[in-house]
Design a protein around this motif. Structure first.
Motif, PDB file in Angstrom:
ATOM      1  N   GLN A 220     -24.960  26.343  -8.578  1.00  0.00           N
ATOM      2  CA  GLN A 220     -24.920  26.540 -10.014  1.00  0.00           C
ATOM      3  C   GLN A 220     -24.109  27.816 -10.219  1.00  0.00           C
ATOM      4  O   GLN A 220     -24.609  28.911  -9.968  1.00  0.00           O
ATOM      5  CB  GLN A 220     -26.330  26.676 -10.587  1.00  0.00           C
ATOM      6  CG  GLN A 220     -27.136  25.399 -10.475  1.00  0.00           C
ATOM      7  CD  GLN A 220     -28.559  25.566 -10.975  1.00  0.00           C
ATOM      8  OE1 GLN A 220     -29.484  25.690 -10.185  1.00  0.00           O
ATOM      9  NE2 GLN A 220     -28.721  25.540 -12.281  1.00  0.00           N
ATOM     10  N   ASN A 221     -22.877  27.639 -10.626  1.00  0.00           N
ATOM     11  CA  ASN A 221     -21.933  28.753 -10.612  1.00  0.00           C
ATOM     12  C   ASN A 221     -22.063  29.705 -11.796  1.00  0.00           C
ATOM     13  O   ASN A 221     -21.480  30.786 -11.780  1.00  0.00           O
ATOM     14  CB  ASN A 221     -20.504  28.220 -10.531  1.00  0.00           C
ATOM     15  CG  ASN A 221     -20.241  27.568  -9.182  1.00  0.00           C
ATOM     16  OD1 ASN A 221     -20.641  28.089  -8.142  1.00  0.00           O
ATOM     17  ND2 ASN A 221     -19.582  26.429  -9.188  1.00  0.00           N
ATOM     18  N   SER A 222     -22.813  29.297 -12.823  1.00  0.00           N
ATOM     19  CA  SER A 222     -22.993  30.189 -13.968  1.00  0.00           C
ATOM     20  C   SER A 222     -24.372  30.826 -13.886  1.00  0.00           C
ATOM     21  O   SER A 222     -25.367  30.151 -14.092  1.00  0.00           O
ATOM     22  CB  SER A 222     -22.865  29.416 -15.282  1.00  0.00           C
ATOM     23  OG  SER A 222     -21.599  28.828 -15.394  1.00  0.00           O
TER      24      SER A 222
ATOM     25  N   LEU B  79     -26.030  31.737 -19.422  1.00  0.00           N
ATOM     26  CA  LEU B  79     -25.344  31.022 -20.495  1.00  0.00           C
ATOM     27  C   LEU B  79     -26.042  31.368 -21.795  1.00  0.00           C
ATOM     28  O   LEU B  79     -27.278  31.310 -21.884  1.00  0.00           O
ATOM     29  CB  LEU B  79     -25.429  29.512 -20.238  1.00  0.00           C
ATOM     30  CG  LEU B  79     -24.861  28.574 -21.292  1.00  0.00           C
ATOM     31  CD1 LEU B  79     -23.343  28.731 -21.340  1.00  0.00           C
ATOM     32  CD2 LEU B  79     -25.226  27.130 -20.979  1.00  0.00           C
TER      33      LEU B  79
ATOM     34  N   THR C 251     -29.548  28.892 -13.496  1.00  0.00           N
ATOM     35  CA  THR C 251     -28.767  29.418 -14.622  1.00  0.00           C
ATOM     36  C   THR C 251     -29.742  29.874 -15.689  1.00  0.00           C
ATOM     37  O   THR C 251     -30.612  29.105 -16.108  1.00  0.00           O
ATOM     38  CB  THR C 251     -27.831  28.345 -15.209  1.00  0.00           C
ATOM     39  OG1 THR C 251     -26.875  27.959 -14.249  1.00  0.00           O
ATOM     40  CG2 THR C 251     -27.129  28.878 -16.459  1.00  0.00           C
TER      41      THR C 251
END
Lengths: 113, 114
Positions: free
Chosen positions: B6-8, B11, B108
Motif C-alpha cells: 500500500q504505497n500511500s 490520504l 493507509t
C-alpha cells in the motif's frame, strides 16, 4: 460477549528478558492466531493454534513460542527479547476455517528497552 | 520482500466525496483479498473481501475492485463519512497445504475532512 481480549495492554521489558502475552478468544471460536505489528507496518503472522497444537507458523524464530489451552485461550511467549521485538502483538480468533469471521483483539503494546 | 504493498501512507478526503485506497500485490498465487479497518487502540475489523474469480464486490458504501492482470486492487468508499477516518489494511490469503495465512500491506491512514 466480550469479543477477543488480550492482556496486558502495555508492557515494558529489557533486552534478554522473557515475556508472556495472553489472549482469550471470542466465545465459540476455536482457532487463535498471533500477529506482530511493528510501527508503520502491517501485521505479520506469527503462528496459529487449533486443538491445542501449532498448525501454521510464519517466518519467526524459535524464540517465539505459544500455547493453546483446552478452553481455547492462548499464550504467546517470547524469549531473549531484542529491541526489534518492540511492537503491537495482536491476537485473532475465528470459528474454524472462515477468515471473514476472524476477530482481532486490541493488542498488547510491548516495548523492549 | 513485501508481497502486498500500500504505497500511500495517508490520504485526506473531503466528507461526501469518494475515497479510493489502492493496493498492489506481487504473488500471483494469491486468490482472495480482504480489506480491514483499524481505529486507534482497537484491533483490525473485517470490512470487505473479493475472490480472484471476481473483479468487483460491493457492500453498501464500500466497493472493492480487482484487476488481476495488473495485480492491483482498490477500495472505494462513497460517500465518505467522518467515521471512515481510520487506517485501512489490504491483505491477501496465502494458502498452505491444509491452512492459510494472511499477508498484509502496511496500511493507509484515511482522514475525512468535514
Amino acid at each position: 460477549d466480550a469479543g477477543v481480549t488480550q492482556s496486558p495492554t502495555h508492557l515494558i521489558k529489557t533486552r534478554g528478558q522473557q515475556v508472556t502475552l495472553r489472549c482469550s478468544p471470542k466465545s465459540g471460536h476455536d482457532t487463535v492466531s498471533w500477529y506482530q505489528q511493528a510501527l508503520g507496518q502491517g501485521p505479520q503472522f506469527i503462528f496459529q493454534y487449533y486443538e491445542e497444537e501449532e498448525r501454521q507458523r510464519g517466518n519467526f524464530p524459535d524464540r517465539f513460542s505459544g500455547h493453546q489451552f483446552p478452553n481455547y485461550s492462548s499464550e504467546l511467549n517470547v524469549n531473549a527479547l531484542l529491541l526489534g521485538d518492540s511492537a503491537l502483538y495482536l491476537c485473532a480468533s475465528r470459528p474454524g476455517f472462515s477468515i471473514e469471521t476472524q476477530y482481532f483483539g486490541p493488542g498488547t503494546r510491548l516495548l523492549v528497552l | 520482500d513485501q508481497q502486498v504493498k500500500q504505497n500511500s501512507p495517508s490520504l485526506s478526503v473531503q466528507e461526501g466525496r469518494i475515497s479510493i485506497l489502492n493496493c498492489d500485490y506481487t504473488n500471483s498465487m494469491f486468490d482472495y483479498f480482504l480489506w480491514y479497518k483499524k481505529y486507534p487502540a482497537e484491533g483490525p475489523t473485517f470490512l470487505i473481501s473479493i475472490s480472484s474469480i471476481k473483479d468487483k464486490n460491493e457492500d453498501g458504501r464500500f466497493t472493492v475492485f480487482l484487476n488481476k492482470s495488473a495485480k492491483h486492487l482498490s477500495l472505494h468508499i462513497v460517500p465518505s463519512q467522518p467515521g471512515d477516518s481510520a487506517v485501512y489494511f489490504c491483505a491477501a490469503i496465502l494458502r498452505g497445504d491444509s491452512n492459510y495465512q494472511l499477508i498484509w500491506g502496511a496500511g493507509t491512514k484515511l482522514i475525512i475532512k468535514p
